[in-house]
Write a protein that holds these residues in place. Structure first.
Motif, PDB file in Angstrom:
ATOM      1  N   ARG A   2       6.896 -38.208  29.463  1.00 40.08           N
ATOM      2  CA  ARG A   2       7.962 -38.951  28.809  1.00 40.08           C
ATOM      3  C   ARG A   2       9.207 -38.973  29.689  1.00 40.08           C
ATOM      4  N   THR A   3       9.525 -37.842  30.301  1.00 36.06           N
ATOM      5  CA  THR A   3      10.687 -37.761  31.178  1.00 36.06           C
ATOM      6  C   THR A   3      10.526 -38.712  32.364  1.00 36.06           C
ATOM      7  N   LYS A   4       9.319 -38.707  32.961  1.00 37.09           N
ATOM      8  CA  LYS A   4       9.059 -39.621  34.084  1.00 37.09           C
ATOM      9  C   LYS A   4       9.159 -41.076  33.637  1.00 37.09           C
ATOM     10  N   ASN A   5       8.551 -41.379  32.483  1.00 36.91           N
ATOM     11  CA  ASN A   5       8.585 -42.751  31.988  1.00 36.91           C
ATOM     12  C   ASN A   5      10.006 -43.183  31.628  1.00 36.91           C
ATOM     13  N   LEU A   6      10.764 -42.283  31.020  1.00 37.80           N
ATOM     14  CA  LEU A   6      12.142 -42.617  30.682  1.00 37.80           C
ATOM     15  C   LEU A   6      12.967 -42.863  31.942  1.00 37.80           C
ATOM     16  N   ARG A   7      12.698 -42.073  32.977  1.00 39.02           N
ATOM     17  CA  ARG A   7      13.413 -42.280  34.249  1.00 39.02           C
ATOM     18  C   ARG A   7      13.057 -43.639  34.842  1.00 39.02           C
ATOM     19  N   MET A   8      11.772 -44.018  34.747  1.00 39.46           N
ATOM     20  CA  MET A   8      11.362 -45.335  35.252  1.00 39.46           C
ATOM     21  C   MET A   8      12.058 -46.443  34.461  1.00 39.46           C
ATOM     22  N   ILE A   9      12.131 -46.276  33.151  1.00 35.87           N
ATOM     23  CA  ILE A   9      12.804 -47.275  32.312  1.00 35.87           C
ATOM     24  C   ILE A   9      14.286 -47.318  32.654  1.00 35.87           C
ATOM     25  N   VAL A  45      14.765 -49.264  35.800  1.00 38.87           N
ATOM     26  CA  VAL A  45      14.631 -50.698  35.545  1.00 38.87           C
ATOM     27  C   VAL A  45      15.879 -51.233  34.847  1.00 38.87           C
ATOM     28  N   GLU A  46      16.389 -50.476  33.884  1.00 34.65           N
ATOM     29  CA  GLU A  46      17.589 -50.913  33.167  1.00 34.65           C
ATOM     30  C   GLU A  46      18.813 -50.932  34.082  1.00 34.65           C
ATOM     31  N   GLU A  47      18.926 -49.922  34.970  1.00 32.69           N
ATOM     32  CA  GLU A  47      20.062 -49.897  35.904  1.00 32.69           C
ATOM     33  C   GLU A  47      20.005 -51.110  36.827  1.00 32.69           C
ATOM     34  N   ARG A  48      18.815 -51.385  37.326  1.00 36.38           N
ATOM     35  CA  ARG A  48      18.674 -52.565  38.200  1.00 36.38           C
ATOM     36  C   ARG A  48      18.982 -53.840  37.420  1.00 36.38           C
ATOM     37  N   SER A  49      18.567 -53.845  36.167  1.00 36.78           N
ATOM     38  CA  SER A  49      18.822 -55.014  35.324  1.00 36.78           C
ATOM     39  C   SER A  49      20.325 -55.212  35.124  1.00 36.78           C
ATOM     40  N   GLU A  50      21.038 -54.115  34.884  1.00 32.20           N
ATOM     41  CA  GLU A  50      22.486 -54.206  34.700  1.00 32.20           C
ATOM     42  C   GLU A  50      23.179 -54.672  35.986  1.00 32.20           C
ATOM     43  N   GLN A  96      17.917 -63.392  34.730  1.00 31.77           N
ATOM     44  CA  GLN A  96      18.022 -61.975  34.399  1.00 31.77           C
ATOM     45  C   GLN A  96      17.431 -61.678  33.029  1.00 31.77           C
ATOM     46  N   ARG A  97      17.579 -62.592  32.108  1.00 29.57           N
ATOM     47  CA  ARG A  97      17.070 -62.406  30.753  1.00 29.57           C
ATOM     48  C   ARG A  97      15.552 -62.180  30.767  1.00 29.57           C
ATOM     49  N   ILE A  98      14.851 -62.884  31.594  1.00 31.42           N
ATOM     50  CA  ILE A  98      13.394 -62.728  31.678  1.00 31.42           C
ATOM     51  C   ILE A  98      13.041 -61.348  32.212  1.00 31.42           C
ATOM     52  N   TRP A  99      13.797 -60.862  33.195  1.00 30.93           N
ATOM     53  CA  TRP A  99      13.538 -59.516  33.723  1.00 30.93           C
ATOM     54  C   TRP A  99      13.760 -58.449  32.654  1.00 30.93           C
ATOM     55  N   ALA A 115      11.062 -55.752  31.228  1.00 27.74           N
ATOM     56  CA  ALA A 115      11.336 -54.313  31.125  1.00 27.74           C
ATOM     57  C   ALA A 115      11.050 -53.814  29.708  1.00 27.74           C
ATOM     58  N   ASN A 116      11.449 -54.591  28.706  1.00 29.94           N
ATOM     59  CA  ASN A 116      11.179 -54.206  27.316  1.00 29.94           C
ATOM     60  C   ASN A 116       9.679 -54.174  27.029  1.00 29.94           C
ATOM     61  N   GLN A 117       8.962 -55.140  27.574  1.00 29.57           N
ATOM     62  CA  GLN A 117       7.504 -55.152  27.385  1.00 29.57           C
ATOM     63  C   GLN A 117       6.866 -53.915  28.019  1.00 29.57           C
ATOM     64  N   TYR A 118       7.314 -53.551  29.212  1.00 31.99           N
ATOM     65  CA  TYR A 118       6.797 -52.341  29.861  1.00 31.99           C
ATOM     66  C   TYR A 118       7.122 -51.097  29.044  1.00 31.99           C
ATOM     67  N   ARG A 119       8.326 -51.041  28.519  1.00 31.65           N
ATOM     68  CA  ARG A 119       8.734 -49.906  27.700  1.00 31.65           C
ATOM     69  C   ARG A 119       7.822 -49.774  26.475  1.00 31.65           C
ATOM     70  N   GLN A 120       7.551 -50.883  25.816  1.00 32.17           N
ATOM     71  CA  GLN A 120       6.664 -50.861  24.644  1.00 32.17           C
ATOM     72  C   GLN A 120       5.239 -50.469  25.029  1.00 32.17           C
ATOM     73  N   GLU A 121       4.789 -50.962  26.160  1.00 29.44           N
ATOM     74  CA  GLU A 121       3.429 -50.631  26.617  1.00 29.44           C
ATOM     75  C   GLU A 121       3.317 -49.147  26.952  1.00 29.44           C
ATOM     76  N   ILE A 122       4.331 -48.595  27.580  1.00 31.73           N
ATOM     77  CA  ILE A 122       4.337 -47.164  27.907  1.00 31.73           C
ATOM     78  C   ILE A 122       4.311 -46.336  26.630  1.00 31.73           C
ATOM     79  N   GLN A 123       5.103 -46.707  25.651  1.00 31.60           N
ATOM     80  CA  GLN A 123       5.104 -45.981  24.393  1.00 31.60           C
ATOM     81  C   GLN A 123       3.756 -46.063  23.690  1.00 31.60           C
ATOM     82  N   SER A 124       3.136 -47.224  23.739  1.00 27.56           N
ATOM     83  CA  SER A 124       1.807 -47.394  23.131  1.00 27.56           C
ATOM     84  C   SER A 124       0.767 -46.532  23.845  1.00 27.56           C
ATOM     85  N   LEU A 125       0.820 -46.498  25.169  1.00 22.51           N
ATOM     86  CA  LEU A 125      -0.116 -45.673  25.931  1.00 22.51           C
ATOM     87  C   LEU A 125       0.096 -44.185  25.657  1.00 22.51           C
TER      88      LEU A 125
END
Length: 175
Positions: free
Chosen positions: A37-44, A47-52, A66-69, A73-83
């Motif tokens: 979770r810590t690794k995944n949160l860091r990855m998110i 992604v969010e920092e780059r997005s900002e 930027q909106r599409i990116w 990122a949100n889709q990846y976040r949801q997929e990580i949580q599901s996994l």
């Protein structure tokens, strides 16, 4: 003969031991999940920092806004949580599956006999053997009450006394 109390004590011991093992596994899985979770949160977070940063610069990357990116990122976040949820569920399912005892086809190959006159006792239930009582002899030559060793071998492949592998010995006898 106090077979009922002996079996009850064995059952309680096995149940307490199973709870201990399950608690240990759950604690280890929680640690592993926290690390993931810590690794995944860091990855998110990256992604969010780059997005900002990209949002502040107000430009498009390869023609995609930027909106599409952010949506990606949100889709990846949801997929990580599901996994993560699937991984947790699989681990829990494995813990509660029937343990790896001796298969029934091998249990039938164990030597079964009636007990003669003896002062020996079953080391599973700690009760003395009675004359004409059904006993089973494991390949390592240790003997037990049939009911005691049957329940033992449903959850373990090892002899309760010498810890020799009953399943391996039975497989070798087949050859």
């Amino acid at each position: 003969m106090n077979t009922g109390k002996g079996l009850f004590d064995i059952f309680n011991y096995k149940l307490n031991y199973l709870h201990f093992i399950i608690d240990q596994q759950i604690q280890q899985q929680k640690k592993n999940q926290q690390i993931k979770r810590t690794k995944n949160l860091r990855m998110i977070q990256i992604v969010e920092e780059r997005s900002e940063q990209q949002q502040q610069q107000q430009y498009e990357i390869d023609g995609v806004s930027q909106r599409i990116w952010e949506e990606v990122a949100n889709q990846y976040r949801q997929e990580i949580q599901s996994l993560q949820l699937q991984l947790w569920q699989n681990s829990v399912d494995k813990m509660f599956q029937k343990s790896n005892g001796v298969p029934k086809k091998y249990l039938q190959k164990l030597k079964m006999m009636k007990m003669g006159k003896s002062n020996r006792q079953c080391s599973i239930c700690c009760n003395q053997f009675q004359k004409d009582e059904l006993i089973i002899q494991l390949p390592c030559k240790h003997i037990y009450h049939k009911s005691c060793v049957d329940s033992w071998l449903q959850s373990s492949t090892k002899c309760p006394n010498c810890r020799s592998d009953v399943l391996e010995a039975l497989k070798n006898q087949e050859k």
